[in-house]
Write an enzyme that holds these catalytic residues in place. Structure first.
Site, PDB file in Angstrom:
ATOM      1  N   HIS A 165       0.776  -1.180  -0.095  1.00  0.00           N
ATOM      2  CA  HIS A 165      -0.008  -0.056  -0.066  1.00  0.00           C
ATOM      3  C   HIS A 165       0.912   1.289   0.066  1.00  0.00           C
ATOM      4  CE1 HIS A 165      -3.932  -1.967   0.452  1.00  0.00           C
ATOM      5  NE2 HIS A 165      -3.247  -2.696   0.830  1.00  0.00           N
ATOM      6  N   ASP A 372       3.747   9.331  -0.657  1.00  0.00           N
ATOM      7  CA  ASP A 372       2.468   8.908  -0.434  1.00  0.00           C
ATOM      8  C   ASP A 372       2.255   7.540  -1.518  1.00  0.00           C
ATOM      9  OD1 ASP A 372       0.257   8.027   1.097  1.00  0.00           O
ATOM     10  OD2 ASP A 372      -0.256  10.262   1.209  1.00  0.00           O
TER      11      ASP A 372
END
Ligand code: ADQ
Length: 742
Positions: A165, A372
């Site tokens: 992720h 991110d």
């Protein structure tokens, strides 16, 4: 046909555990992953394995397990210190910063690493105990990076998927990790590894090449016996759920509250976990600069920053909290008034319904992470604003920047640019434009549900391919044993480099080990043995000449019988190679670490010792050049393992093997092993000669041309030793002895 069930594993279970009046109660949380998987759960059952997030004493574990079962979850219980080392110590203090490219924040501790390994082992045990055979297993995120390989080592043959992720950093960053090989090997136990962006796949591929020497294709690589599929499968959100929440009373109250309090003002919004990757100070500093340089906006714009507390036990997070509070205080002190607070700072987690109300009230969303993996806030803002349109200022360092083409991309490291983007947002016409409309339909279509479906269908189709491949060699059991043990006059054909002996960076360093010599000698007492190699005759004589074995040199140029007599098979001279020598020499000059091996009728360019990435690049270049140079000649190009060889078109291991089979037509069983493309020719000829009396083995993994495989040369030597025992005293002595008459 209904799909098989699914096992999901993540470090934390998607529930919050609480003790209420002597009872444990599990309340499901509704994060993005839960939402994505809920939709899958509607179509197939699944169980979620993970740590309940709290220390549960032995006597209460049964009750907790029962409470979790009601939510389809199964606990992996961890001791307090163990959980600390695993979660805070290694996952959050080492891997999280490092994978986000923040080397200086990554602090390795051997004891935390040991806990990380132990906890991954616990997860592996729990999955093995719970999973049914063939049930797909989907592992989530960096906390469980070792789990895929651990499951393989426990013999799990089910499809294993892993989704990362967060980002995968460049090799230069990743190489600083003390346990870089362990983590990579751990991940490569999976059949499919999913990433949010191609950028991460690309870094991962370079890292596999540089750390483990594994070359790869854009979307897959071979690791030992298996193909590992690399997927760019960006996650989405559930836009319908957001639509539903817009009508919730909390969302409406929040939206109206903000609008009423800020009439005549523009509202900017930041929603983040309080994490140093999220670029919160950078956002505040740019906002401060905006107010300093644009006095007319003072009192006319407010920044609402929600910062959910996160990882509060880690020092870097405590420092960040202090720093953010100082900045908020400074800006409000400088530009605030009794009736206006420029920065509204909310240091707590806010319910999802209230968040939707905030998104709706925000003219501009500021998503400014330094790094991110994806960033769901950007997607949620787009979905919540929908038809109203809006302005999304988005860091190019977020995975979502690859998807949201209507966003105003910025670098959070460039304060001037961030300020300019804020100003553009403030001065632009409110409402929907084409860019925002495109993002709304993108987020509406590429949902979390679709993401899960895409990942799982990739995982399941991958397994179907694998099912047809070879099985591990075990000469003492099964069909291999049945075929081999009946042998009275066996013939054994073995490649040398990469098969009997591991590769060395310099070819002349790969002398036979004592074990190789021992095994070949023992085998030659039981069978007719040939080493079939691309090496030159004089090298083979020097290394193996004392053994009573036959040899094939330069891929079939000449054959030596067991008395040491060489017979030239082809009348080829190296003269035809002269024109290409300068080309190869130029590549040696261009590629540090590479070297030429000139043989009597072939020439090889080895680049094993070169930089792996540069060597591969140069090899591609060389192949192109050679293709033109050799057009119409008697020579062709062979691409081996980090070697490119030019040889005569008739010098092939296939032809040489056919001749050996003719010479030894009395052989009743043929065993052949190899590891390189040239060996495929040998395998094919052997297999064609009568499949029921042959055993072909690939070294280094599965290969379509062999029925069996082993992982590495040492394993083949062990199997050959077993083979000697199997044949000991049973084969015809005359066949096994040196030939004197043939
Ligand atoms: P996170 O780092 O947690 O996730 P992100 O994707 O931004 O990052 O947020 C996850 C969820 O938390 C969002 O649904 C958001 O609404 C919620 N959230 C964030 N701040 C909040 C707050 N202050 N109060 C309440 N809720 C808040 C990791 C990776 C990401 C990746 C996701 C999913 O770091 O890059 O997008 O996984 O793969």
């Amino acid at each position: 046909m209904s799909s098989p069930k699914l096992i999901v594993a993540s470090a934390r279970l998607p529930v919050t555990m609480a003790r209420k009046l002597e009872r444990w109660v599990a309340t499901p949380s509704n994060g993005g992953l839960v939402t994505a998987l809920k939709s899958v759960a509607d179509e197939r059952g699944f169980r979620w394995l993970g740590w309940p997030g709290t220390n549960v004493v032995e006597s209460e574990r049964e009750a907790v397990t029962a409470a979790l079962r009601e939510h389809g979850s199964e606990p992996v219980f961890l001791g307090k210190a163990e959980a600390e080392g695993f979660y805070e110590g290694f996952s959050n203090r080492v891997l999280w910063p490092l994978l986000h490219g923040m080397v200086e924040r990554s602090h390795f501790s051997p004891s935390a690493w040991r806990n990380y390994c132990r906890v991954n082992e616990k997860f592996a045990d729990a999955i093995v105990a719970s999973a049914d055979p063939g049930e797909p297993i989907w592992i989530h995120d960096y906390q469980l990076a070792l789990l895929p390989e651990m499951l393989r080592k426990r013999g799990v043959r089910s499809p294993i998927g892993f989704f990362l992720h967060i980002p995968f950093p460049s090799f230069e960053v990743y190489r600083t990790l003390a346990v870089r090989e362990d983590i990579l090997r751990g991940l490569l136990g999976a059949d499919v590894i999913g990433f949010h962006a191609y950028e991460y796949v690309s870094h991962f591929r370079t890292t596999c090449l540089k750390v483990l020497g594994i070359e790869s294709e854009v979307d897959e690589l071979r690791f030992g016996a298996r193909t590992v599929n690399l997927g760019v499968i960006p996650i989405g959100i559930d836009p319908l759920l957001i639509d539903e929440m817009k009508g919730h009373e909390d969302a409406i109250a929040e939206r109206h509250g903000i609008q009423n309090a800020n009439q005549g003002k523009k509202v900017m919004l930041g929603v983040d976990r309080l994490d140093y990757t999220k670029g919160i100070p950078e956002k505040l500093l740019a906002f401060e600069e905006l107010l300093r340089t644009q006095p007319k906006w003072r009192g006319k714009v407010v920044l609402i920053q929600v910062a959910a507390p996160s990882r509060e036990a880690v020092a870097d997070y405590q420092n960040l909290k202090r720093h953010v509070e100082e900045l908020v205080g400074r800006i409000n002190g400088q530009y605030g008034s009794p009736t206006h607070t420029p920065v509204v700072y909310i240091n707590k987690s806010v319910s999802r319904t209230r968040l939707v109300g905030m998104y709706q009230a925000a003219d501009i969303a500021l998503v400014t992470p330094l790094r991110d993996g994806m960033n769901l806030v950007a997607l949620e803002y787009v979905a919540a604003r929908g038809e109203m349109g809006g302005c999304l200022v988005l860091s190019e360092f977020a995975g979502s920047a690859h998807l949201l083409s209507g966003a105003r991309l910025i670098s959070p490291y460039n304060q001037e640019d961030l300020c300019a983007a804020m100003l553009e947002g403030l001065t632009s016409e409110p409402g929907m434009d084409a860019g925002f409309a495109h993002m709304v339909s993108f987020v509406g279509e590429n949902t979390a549900k679709l993401w899960a479906q895409k990942f799982l269908s990739r995982l399941e189709s991958h397994t179907e391919d694998e099912a047809v491949l070879a099985v591990p060699l075990d000469v003492s059991s099964g069909k291999a044993r049945d075929r081999l043990e009946s042998a009275r006059q066996p013939l054994v054909l073995l490649d040398y480099d990469g098969t009997l002996r591991r590769y060395e960076s310099q070819p002349m360093q790969a002398k036979p080990t004592a074990e190789v010599l021992r095994v070949l000698r023992a085998l030659s007492a039981q069978a007719v043995v040939y080493v079939v190699s691309g090496r030159q005759a004089d090298v083979m004589d020097r290394w193996l000449g004392d053994l009573p074995i036959g040899m094939v040199c330069e891929h079939g140029l000449a054959i030596r019988d067991r008395d040491g007599e060489w017979t030239q098979r082809l009348n080829v001279s190296g003269a035809g190679l002269k024109p290409i020598e300068p080309i190869l020499e130029e590549f040696v000059q261009r590629t540090p670490g590479s070297l030429l091996e000139k043989k009597s009728a072939s020439i090889a360019w080895h680049y094993r010792a070169s930089d792996p990435e540069y060597g591969t690049f140069q090899a591609h270049q060389l192949l192109g050049v050679l293709e033109d140079a050799l057009n119409g000649s008697q020579f062709n190009v062979l691409r081996g393992r980090r070697v490119i060889e030019v040889r005569h078109v008739n010098a092939t291991k296939g032809d040489a093997t056919a001749e050996l089979l003719r010479l030894h037509s009395d052989a009743d069983v043929v065993f052949a092993a190899g590891d390189d493309r040239t060996d495929e020719e040998m395998m094919e000829v052997v297999a064609r000669s009568g499949g029921e009396r042959t055993v072909t083995c690939w070294v280094g993994g599965q290969n379509a041309s062999a029925e069996y495989w082993v992982e590495e040369p040492e394993q083949l030597l062990a199997e050959l030793t077993e083979l000697c025992a199997l044949w000991g005293g049973r084969v015809s002595p005359a066949h096994g002895k040196k030939r004197s008459s043939d």
